[in-house]
Design a protein around this motif. Sequence first.
Motif, PDB file in Angstrom:
ATOM      1  N   UNK A  22     -49.203 -34.460  -9.831  1.00 55.97           N
ATOM      2  CA  UNK A  22     -48.552 -33.253 -10.340  1.00 55.97           C
ATOM      3  C   UNK A  22     -48.527 -33.266 -11.866  1.00 55.97           C
ATOM      4  N   UNK A  23     -48.684 -32.087 -12.430  1.00 61.41           N
ATOM      5  CA  UNK A  23     -48.803 -31.950 -13.882  1.00 61.41           C
ATOM      6  C   UNK A  23     -47.507 -31.486 -14.537  1.00 61.41           C
ATOM      7  N   UNK A  24     -46.514 -31.074 -13.753  1.00 58.52           N
ATOM      8  CA  UNK A  24     -45.271 -30.560 -14.323  1.00 58.52           C
ATOM      9  C   UNK A  24     -44.085 -31.036 -13.493  1.00 58.52           C
ATOM     10  N   UNK A  25     -42.901 -30.983 -14.077  1.00 52.70           N
ATOM     11  CA  UNK A  25     -41.703 -31.462 -13.403  1.00 52.70           C
ATOM     12  C   UNK A  25     -41.361 -30.609 -12.193  1.00 52.70           C
ATOM     13  N   UNK A  26     -41.678 -29.319 -12.248  1.00 54.46           N
ATOM     14  CA  UNK A  26     -41.374 -28.426 -11.128  1.00 54.46           C
ATOM     15  C   UNK A  26     -42.342 -28.617  -9.970  1.00 54.46           C
ATOM     16  N   UNK A  27     -43.387 -29.408 -10.166  1.00 53.71           N
ATOM     17  CA  UNK A  27     -44.395 -29.673  -9.143  1.00 53.71           C
ATOM     18  C   UNK A  27     -45.050 -28.393  -8.637  1.00 53.71           C
ATOM     19  N   UNK A  28     -45.375 -27.516  -9.560  1.00 48.38           N
ATOM     20  CA  UNK A  28     -46.082 -26.284  -9.230  1.00 48.38           C
ATOM     21  C   UNK A  28     -47.581 -26.415  -9.483  1.00 48.38           C
ATOM     22  N   UNK A  29     -47.949 -27.317 -10.388  1.00 49.66           N
ATOM     23  CA  UNK A  29     -49.352 -27.484 -10.761  1.00 49.66           C
ATOM     24  C   UNK A  29     -49.789 -28.914 -10.466  1.00 49.66           C
ATOM     25  N   UNK A  86     -62.090 -25.253  -7.577  1.00 56.48           N
ATOM     26  CA  UNK A  86     -62.896 -26.464  -7.512  1.00 56.48           C
ATOM     27  C   UNK A  86     -63.260 -26.892  -8.924  1.00 56.48           C
ATOM     28  N   UNK A  87     -63.084 -28.154  -9.221  1.00 55.74           N
ATOM     29  CA  UNK A  87     -63.418 -28.676 -10.549  1.00 55.74           C
ATOM     30  C   UNK A  87     -64.353 -29.867 -10.384  1.00 55.74           C
ATOM     31  N   UNK A  88     -64.947 -30.268 -11.485  1.00 53.50           N
ATOM     32  CA  UNK A  88     -65.871 -31.403 -11.450  1.00 53.50           C
ATOM     33  C   UNK A  88     -65.088 -32.713 -11.565  1.00 53.50           C
ATOM     34  N   UNK A  89     -65.796 -33.807 -11.316  1.00 59.15           N
ATOM     35  CA  UNK A  89     -65.180 -35.126 -11.430  1.00 59.15           C
ATOM     36  C   UNK A  89     -64.734 -35.401 -12.860  1.00 59.15           C
ATOM     37  N   UNK A  90     -65.537 -34.970 -13.813  1.00 58.91           N
ATOM     38  CA  UNK A  90     -65.192 -35.165 -15.226  1.00 58.91           C
ATOM     39  C   UNK A  90     -63.929 -34.388 -15.573  1.00 58.91           C
ATOM     40  N   UNK A  91     -63.858 -33.125 -15.123  1.00 56.87           N
ATOM     41  CA  UNK A  91     -62.666 -32.316 -15.378  1.00 56.87           C
ATOM     42  C   UNK A  91     -61.429 -32.950 -14.751  1.00 56.87           C
ATOM     43  N   UNK A  92     -61.597 -33.461 -13.543  1.00 62.12           N
ATOM     44  CA  UNK A  92     -60.469 -34.078 -12.841  1.00 62.12           C
ATOM     45  C   UNK A  92     -59.894 -35.229 -13.663  1.00 62.12           C
ATOM     46  N   UNK A  93     -60.754 -36.109 -14.144  1.00 57.57           N
ATOM     47  CA  UNK A  93     -60.266 -37.274 -14.867  1.00 57.57           C
ATOM     48  C   UNK A  93     -59.690 -36.899 -16.239  1.00 57.57           C
ATOM     49  N   UNK A  94     -60.190 -35.826 -16.841  1.00 59.75           N
ATOM     50  CA  UNK A  94     -59.610 -35.362 -18.109  1.00 59.75           C
ATOM     51  C   UNK A  94     -58.197 -34.827 -17.890  1.00 59.75           C
ATOM     52  N   UNK A  95     -58.019 -34.077 -16.814  1.00 57.93           N
ATOM     53  CA  UNK A  95     -56.705 -33.512 -16.518  1.00 57.93           C
ATOM     54  C   UNK A  95     -55.737 -34.605 -16.062  1.00 57.93           C
ATOM     55  N   UNK A  96     -56.267 -35.619 -15.369  1.00 54.18           N
ATOM     56  CA  UNK A  96     -55.419 -36.694 -14.833  1.00 54.18           C
ATOM     57  C   UNK A  96     -54.620 -37.388 -15.929  1.00 54.18           C
ATOM     58  N   UNK A  97     -55.142 -37.384 -17.144  1.00 53.35           N
ATOM     59  CA  UNK A  97     -54.439 -38.013 -18.264  1.00 53.35           C
ATOM     60  C   UNK A  97     -53.101 -37.325 -18.525  1.00 53.35           C
ATOM     61  N   UNK A  98     -52.994 -36.032 -18.150  1.00 58.96           N
ATOM     62  CA  UNK A  98     -51.804 -35.237 -18.435  1.00 58.96           C
ATOM     63  C   UNK A  98     -50.737 -35.336 -17.343  1.00 58.96           C
ATOM     64  N   UNK A  99     -51.020 -36.047 -16.272  1.00 61.79           N
ATOM     65  CA  UNK A  99     -50.075 -36.095 -15.161  1.00 61.79           C
ATOM     66  C   UNK A  99     -48.773 -36.771 -15.565  1.00 61.79           C
ATOM     67  N   UNK A 100     -47.674 -36.279 -14.999  1.00 59.31           N
ATOM     68  CA  UNK A 100     -46.342 -36.774 -15.342  1.00 59.31           C
ATOM     69  C   UNK A 100     -45.852 -37.860 -14.394  1.00 59.31           C
ATOM     70  N   UNK A 101     -46.474 -37.970 -13.237  1.00 63.05           N
ATOM     71  CA  UNK A 101     -46.084 -38.998 -12.286  1.00 63.05           C
ATOM     72  C   UNK A 101     -47.312 -39.756 -11.805  1.00 63.05           C
ATOM     73  N   UNK A 102     -47.046 -40.881 -11.163  1.00 63.97           N
ATOM     74  CA  UNK A 102     -48.132 -41.607 -10.546  1.00 63.97           C
ATOM     75  C   UNK A 102     -48.696 -40.771  -9.397  1.00 63.97           C
ATOM     76  N   UNK A 103     -50.008 -40.785  -9.194  1.00 60.87           N
ATOM     77  CA  UNK A 103     -50.591 -40.012  -8.091  1.00 60.87           C
ATOM     78  C   UNK A 103     -50.153 -40.554  -6.735  1.00 60.87           C
ATOM     79  N   UNK A 104     -50.180 -39.676  -5.747  1.00 58.01           N
ATOM     80  CA  UNK A 104     -49.829 -40.030  -4.375  1.00 58.01           C
ATOM     81  C   UNK A 104     -51.099 -40.043  -3.536  1.00 58.01           C
ATOM     82  N   UNK A 105     -51.324 -41.125  -2.807  1.00 59.42           N
ATOM     83  CA  UNK A 105     -52.496 -41.243  -1.935  1.00 59.42           C
ATOM     84  C   UNK A 105     -52.063 -41.049  -0.486  1.00 59.42           C
TER      85      UNK A 105
END
Length: 441
Positions: free
Chosen positions: A276-283, A338-357
């Motif tokens: 998630x990219x925001x505290x409200x977990x909308x994005x 749909x985004x590319x793998x490169x886009x995904x990893x660029x955006x991942x830097x902005x995440x506010x929490x650890x990812x969930x698997x």
Amino acid sequence: TDKMGAAELDMSQTPRGAKRAREFETQEKADVAARPRQISIVLTGGPCSGKSSIMALIRDRLSKRDMQVVTVPEYATHFFANSDGFQGEWVGTKKEEDLQHVFLNYQIMQENMFRDFAALNSKTSVLLLDRGTLDQKVFTSDVKIWEAALKRNNVTEHQLLERYDMVMHLGTCAKVGEYEWGPGSNNPGRYHSPEEAARLNAVCEDVYKGHKQLRMVPYCKFFEDKVELVMGYLQDALHVDGLAGKRQRVTVRLRVAAVPPEVQHHAQAFVITSAFLDEAMQNSIRRRVRIGVDCWCEGLRPESLSIDEALAKDCLSQSEMFEEREAIPEENYLARRVISKVQYHKIAVLTRQEPVDRCVLSFQDQSGSHYELFYIKNSAQRELVLDLTVGSSLPEWLEPEHSARAKPHPSWPEECAQEARVRKLGRHTTMGAADDQLQQL
């Protein structure tokens, strides 16, 4: 006429007029509610994209889930296959304009008639369209001719887009050198050159780019991989977004030592990583990776590293899919891109929490009922949760936990509309797992 129209508008402002308006609105809503649910999905793409084969597979699989599948044929075939075909001298003339008017008028009418026919059946209906109205723009020689067809049919491109619930763009093989055409090929009736097919593929993508539920399915070296991408999107839309039958989730445990071999043989396994990219977990962003069923089973042991090892393998890059997601509470739906793998990893830097698997085992029983059995890899305990259609029984090799209570799927549109707006965290949701991780930091 203008005075009468004005009088009617003024009447709606009076108490009697307001009452009549409310009664009409109530009846209209009742009529809509009484109709069987319909989902319209357009399959589009350049030549040699696999539309016909994939449409047949979709029809076969969905029919097993007690849905009525109605296929709407490609409009131009009716005319060209039953006549002398398209005449080259029509290009750029009034005759091409007349032709495009005929095509658009026919396609709109054809779609409407198929919808009316589908409504006769009490089942949920999935309308699969072999190209939609906007595909016509792709094969028109001049934009002015297309605009003339829109005007003569009193419709806009936006209105045409609104006719469909989802658009799937299937990538052509023309760009990778596996395209065959002309006499002596596997499809002698195909007359577009590889360059022309690739151009048409790009134009098809462009005309539908304004649709909020556009799904891009790239060319895959193995057709089975392409089919699985399509079915993944379709499966996601038909139950995760609440377009079809309601689903529920319940905590379960195995009644046997392991998942039965016959289930493993036909099942598929995935790791779905959400961040998630925001505290409200909308994005959020999401990666889906297909893994081996044996790997999923091995991962049931908390101490196992099988999932981590599978995710670390470079060979999985061909089975990865990346998306950017945004919750739209006002409209109660989830927008995806749909985004590319490169886009995904660029955006991942902005995440506010650890990812969930979330590790998912997808399977069907003999009656065609679809199940998803999953656990959260990040949690200390491998709690098993079964996602199933409301009314379906548990597979005989599973049993509910003693304290388990069935909970509605997060996508239920009616009962959970308020919950969707405030985004409450659920125990069996990705948001809930993300929040649990945040509390542990």
